[in-house]
Design a protein around this motif. Structure first.
Motif, PDB file in Angstrom:
ATOM      1  N   ALA A 123       0.829  -1.205   0.000  1.00 23.25           N
ATOM      2  CA  ALA A 123       0.000   0.000   0.000  1.00 23.25           C
ATOM      3  C   ALA A 123       0.863   1.255   0.000  1.00 23.25           C
ATOM      4  O   ALA A 123       0.623   2.196  -0.775  1.00 23.25           O
ATOM      5  N   VAL A 124       1.865   1.264   0.860  1.00 23.29           N
ATOM      6  CA  VAL A 124       2.764   2.426   0.949  1.00 23.29           C
ATOM      7  C   VAL A 124       3.556   2.591  -0.347  1.00 23.29           C
ATOM      8  O   VAL A 124       3.678   3.699  -0.885  1.00 23.29           O
ATOM      9  N   GLY A 125       4.079   1.479  -0.856  1.00 24.42           N
ATOM     10  CA  GLY A 125       4.837   1.533  -2.100  1.00 24.42           C
ATOM     11  C   GLY A 125       3.989   1.984  -3.271  1.00 24.42           C
ATOM     12  O   GLY A 125       4.412   2.807  -4.086  1.00 24.42           O
ATOM     13  N   GLY A 126       2.758   1.470  -3.348  1.00 23.22           N
ATOM     14  CA  GLY A 126       1.854   1.849  -4.428  1.00 23.22           C
ATOM     15  C   GLY A 126       1.479   3.311  -4.376  1.00 23.22           C
ATOM     16  O   GLY A 126       1.465   4.002  -5.406  1.00 23.22           O
ATOM     17  N   LEU A 127       1.185   3.815  -3.184  1.00 25.88           N
ATOM     18  CA  LEU A 127       0.833   5.225  -3.018  1.00 25.88           C
ATOM     19  C   LEU A 127       1.989   6.125  -3.431  1.00 25.88           C
ATOM     20  O   LEU A 127       1.798   7.117  -4.146  1.00 25.88           O
ATOM     21  N   PHE A 128       3.189   5.769  -2.988  1.00 26.61           N
ATOM     22  CA  PHE A 128       4.362   6.586  -3.308  1.00 26.61           C
ATOM     23  C   PHE A 128       4.640   6.593  -4.810  1.00 26.61           C
ATOM     24  O   PHE A 128       4.914   7.653  -5.402  1.00 26.61           O
ATOM     25  N   LEU A 129       4.565   5.428  -5.443  1.00 27.70           N
ATOM     26  CA  LEU A 129       4.835   5.341  -6.872  1.00 27.70           C
ATOM     27  C   LEU A 129       3.805   6.110  -7.690  1.00 27.70           C
ATOM     28  O   LEU A 129       4.159   6.820  -8.644  1.00 27.70           O
ATOM     29  N   PHE A 130       2.531   5.981  -7.314  1.00 28.35           N
ATOM     30  CA  PHE A 130       1.485   6.707  -8.049  1.00 28.35           C
ATOM     31  C   PHE A 130       1.705   8.215  -7.950  1.00 28.35           C
ATOM     32  O   PHE A 130       1.579   8.940  -8.941  1.00 28.35           O
ATOM     33  N   ALA A 131       2.038   8.683  -6.741  1.00 29.27           N
ATOM     34  CA  ALA A 131       2.317  10.107  -6.551  1.00 29.27           C
ATOM     35  C   ALA A 131       3.527  10.534  -7.369  1.00 29.27           C
ATOM     36  O   ALA A 131       3.522  11.584  -8.025  1.00 29.27           O
ATOM     37  N   LEU A 132       4.574   9.709  -7.357  1.00 22.71           N
ATOM     38  CA  LEU A 132       5.803  10.025  -8.077  1.00 22.71           C
ATOM     39  C   LEU A 132       5.539  10.171  -9.576  1.00 22.71           C
ATOM     40  O   LEU A 132       6.120  11.043 -10.233  1.00 22.71           O
ATOM     41  N   TYR A 133       4.649   9.341 -10.114  1.00 21.95           N
ATOM     42  CA  TYR A 133       4.324   9.428 -11.534  1.00 21.95           C
ATOM     43  C   TYR A 133       3.505  10.685 -11.834  1.00 21.95           C
ATOM     44  O   TYR A 133       3.825  11.454 -12.741  1.00 21.95           O
ATOM     45  N   THR A 134       2.436  10.872 -11.095  1.00 25.10           N
ATOM     46  CA  THR A 134       1.464  11.911 -11.432  1.00 25.10           C
ATOM     47  C   THR A 134       1.946  13.330 -11.126  1.00 25.10           C
ATOM     48  O   THR A 134       1.482  14.278 -11.761  1.00 25.10           O
ATOM     49  N   VAL A 135       2.851  13.492 -10.171  1.00 23.49           N
ATOM     50  CA  VAL A 135       3.324  14.855  -9.862  1.00 23.49           C
ATOM     51  C   VAL A 135       4.137  15.432 -11.011  1.00 23.49           C
ATOM     52  O   VAL A 135       4.273  16.665 -11.128  1.00 23.49           O
ATOM     53  N   PHE A 136       4.668  14.570 -11.871  1.00 26.08           N
ATOM     54  CA  PHE A 136       5.372  15.047 -13.065  1.00 26.08           C
ATOM     55  C   PHE A 136       4.430  15.112 -14.267  1.00 26.08           C
ATOM     56  O   PHE A 136       4.544  16.006 -15.109  1.00 26.08           O
ATOM     57  N   GLN A 137       3.511  14.167 -14.337  1.00 25.30           N
ATOM     58  CA  GLN A 137       2.607  14.109 -15.487  1.00 25.30           C
ATOM     59  C   GLN A 137       1.696  15.328 -15.574  1.00 25.30           C
ATOM     60  O   GLN A 137       1.577  15.961 -16.630  1.00 25.30           O
ATOM     61  N   ILE A 138       1.019  15.649 -14.480  1.00 26.36           N
ATOM     62  CA  ILE A 138      -0.016  16.684 -14.527  1.00 26.36           C
ATOM     63  C   ILE A 138       0.541  18.050 -14.932  1.00 26.36           C
ATOM     64  O   ILE A 138      -0.007  18.701 -15.834  1.00 26.36           O
ATOM     65  N   PRO A 139       1.619  18.544 -14.297  1.00 30.01           N
ATOM     66  CA  PRO A 139       2.178  19.825 -14.770  1.00 30.01           C
ATOM     67  C   PRO A 139       2.625  19.755 -16.233  1.00 30.01           C
ATOM     68  O   PRO A 139       2.498  20.733 -16.977  1.00 30.01           O
ATOM     69  N   GLY A 140       3.143  18.585 -16.635  1.00 26.63           N
ATOM     70  CA  GLY A 140       3.566  18.415 -18.023  1.00 26.63           C
ATOM     71  C   GLY A 140       2.406  18.548 -18.987  1.00 26.63           C
ATOM     72  O   GLY A 140       2.518  19.205 -20.037  1.00 26.63           O
ATOM     73  N   TYR A 141       1.272  17.952 -18.645  1.00 28.47           N
ATOM     74  CA  TYR A 141       0.085  18.063 -19.492  1.00 28.47           C
ATOM     75  C   TYR A 141      -0.457  19.489 -19.507  1.00 28.47           C
ATOM     76  O   TYR A 141      -0.908  19.985 -20.552  1.00 28.47           O
ATOM     77  N   TYR A 142      -0.432  20.155 -18.370  1.00 22.52           N
ATOM     78  CA  TYR A 142      -0.883  21.547 -18.325  1.00 22.52           C
ATOM     79  C   TYR A 142      -0.004  22.437 -19.189  1.00 22.52           C
ATOM     80  O   TYR A 142      -0.483  23.366 -19.836  1.00 22.52           O
ATOM     81  N   LYS A 143       1.284  22.155 -19.192  1.00 18.80           N
ATOM     82  CA  LYS A 143       2.232  22.986 -19.931  1.00 18.80           C
ATOM     83  C   LYS A 143       2.176  22.735 -21.430  1.00 18.80           C
ATOM     84  O   LYS A 143       2.160  23.675 -22.242  1.00 18.80           O
ATOM     85  N   PHE A 144       2.153  21.470 -21.834  1.00 20.65           N
ATOM     86  CA  PHE A 144       2.295  21.131 -23.248  1.00 20.65           C
ATOM     87  C   PHE A 144       1.022  20.581 -23.890  1.00 20.65           C
ATOM     88  O   PHE A 144       0.967  20.452 -25.114  1.00 20.65           O
ATOM     89  N   GLY A 145       0.009  20.231 -23.070  1.00 18.85           N
ATOM     90  CA  GLY A 145      -1.191  19.621 -23.625  1.00 18.85           C
ATOM     91  C   GLY A 145      -1.012  18.120 -23.784  1.00 18.85           C
ATOM     92  O   GLY A 145       0.091  17.599 -23.638  1.00 18.85           O
ATOM     93  N   SER A 146      -2.089  17.442 -24.095  1.00 19.43           N
ATOM     94  CA  SER A 146      -2.043  15.979 -24.158  1.00 19.43           C
ATOM     95  C   SER A 146      -1.345  15.462 -25.404  1.00 19.43           C
ATOM     96  O   SER A 146      -0.796  14.354 -25.398  1.00 19.43           O
ATOM     97  N   ILE A 147      -1.354  16.257 -26.493  1.00 17.78           N
ATOM     98  CA  ILE A 147      -0.740  15.805 -27.740  1.00 17.78           C
ATOM     99  C   ILE A 147       0.764  16.057 -27.721  1.00 17.78           C
ATOM    100  O   ILE A 147       1.571  15.139 -27.882  1.00 17.78           O
ATOM    101  N   LYS A 148       1.159  17.290 -27.498  1.00 13.55           N
ATOM    102  CA  LYS A 148       2.589  17.608 -27.448  1.00 13.55           C
ATOM    103  C   LYS A 148       3.254  16.977 -26.226  1.00 13.55           C
ATOM    104  O   LYS A 148       4.440  16.650 -26.254  1.00 13.55           O
TER     105      LYS A 148
END
Length: 215
Positions: A123-148
């Motif tokens: 549970a702890v490992g899964g929570l940490f990994l999911f956070a680690l992925y999404t904290v980079f993804q979301i700002p990236g999508y906001y900055k460049f959009g889903s296509i770029k």
């Protein structure tokens, strides 16, 4: 707070047609956990799959030119951003809970021993990994959009491969690993603290990006 919840509900309504597909993908981590006889590996795979769906809301809004709609809604940009983070985190939490229920059942049916410590670690490992992925993804999508910003979709895959192949090769005498292993409570506290800090920084970046965008 009500506007944040409304923004999260709006994102859910956008992704609702894909719920069956997302739910179906949760079967693959179960099979992966059974093949590898490892709950932690299965949870890591589940978090990888669910994190890859983070771009769905960005893709839908971009494809349907919904920026103007978001611009006229009586919701502040920061509330929209936090609402999206709330939706993504809720999606990840739901997938984690489902995995924590199904994976032990399957593993025990196969004769594997699954202790409470294994469930907590996963549970702890899964929570940490999911956070680690999404904290980079979301700002990236906001900055460049889903296509770029398509490359951000593959962050979970890269992270999962690192987890799968590199972490088991870390030296066994690593002091930080030994401390975490000897103190499960400390591991949980450190993981939660890390997740909170990562999301706080990520939200700050996403809000700044959104405020500089015209809608």
């Amino acid at each position: 707070m009500s506007n944040i919840l409304k923004a999260a509900k709006l994102d859910f309504s956008l992704v609702k047609p894909y719920v069956k597909v997302i739910s179906f993908t949760m079967l693959f981590p179960i099979a992966f956990a059974a093949i590898n006889r490892s709950m932690l590996t299965g949870i890591s795979f589940a978090m990888c799959f669910i994190a890859m769906t983070t771009g769905y809301t960005f893709s839908i809004t971009e494809r349907n030119h919904m920026d103007r709609l978001y611009g006229i809604l009586p919701v502040k940009k920061c509330e929209m951003v936090i609402g999206r983070y709330l939706f993504v985190f809720a999606l990840g939490t739901f997938a984690l809970v489902i995995s924590l229920i199904t994976h032990p059942i399957v593993l025990r049916a196969m004769g594997e021993s699954v202790e409470l410590f294994d469930v907590i670690s996963a549970a702890v490992g899964g929570l940490f990994l999911f956070a680690l992925y999404t904290v980079f993804q979301i700002p990236g999508y906001y900055k460049f959009g889903s296509i770029k910003g398509r490359v951000f979709m593959y962050i979970p895959t890269a992270g999962f491969l690192v987890t799968l192949f590199l972490l088991p090769k870390l030296p066994a005498n690593n002091s930080m690993i030994n401390v975490a292993a000897s103190s499960p409570g400390l591991r949980v506290v450190l993981a939660i603290l890390s997740v909170v800090i990562m999301y706080a920084v990520s939200i700050w970046f996403s809000v700044r990006i959104m405020k500089n965008k015209e809608m």
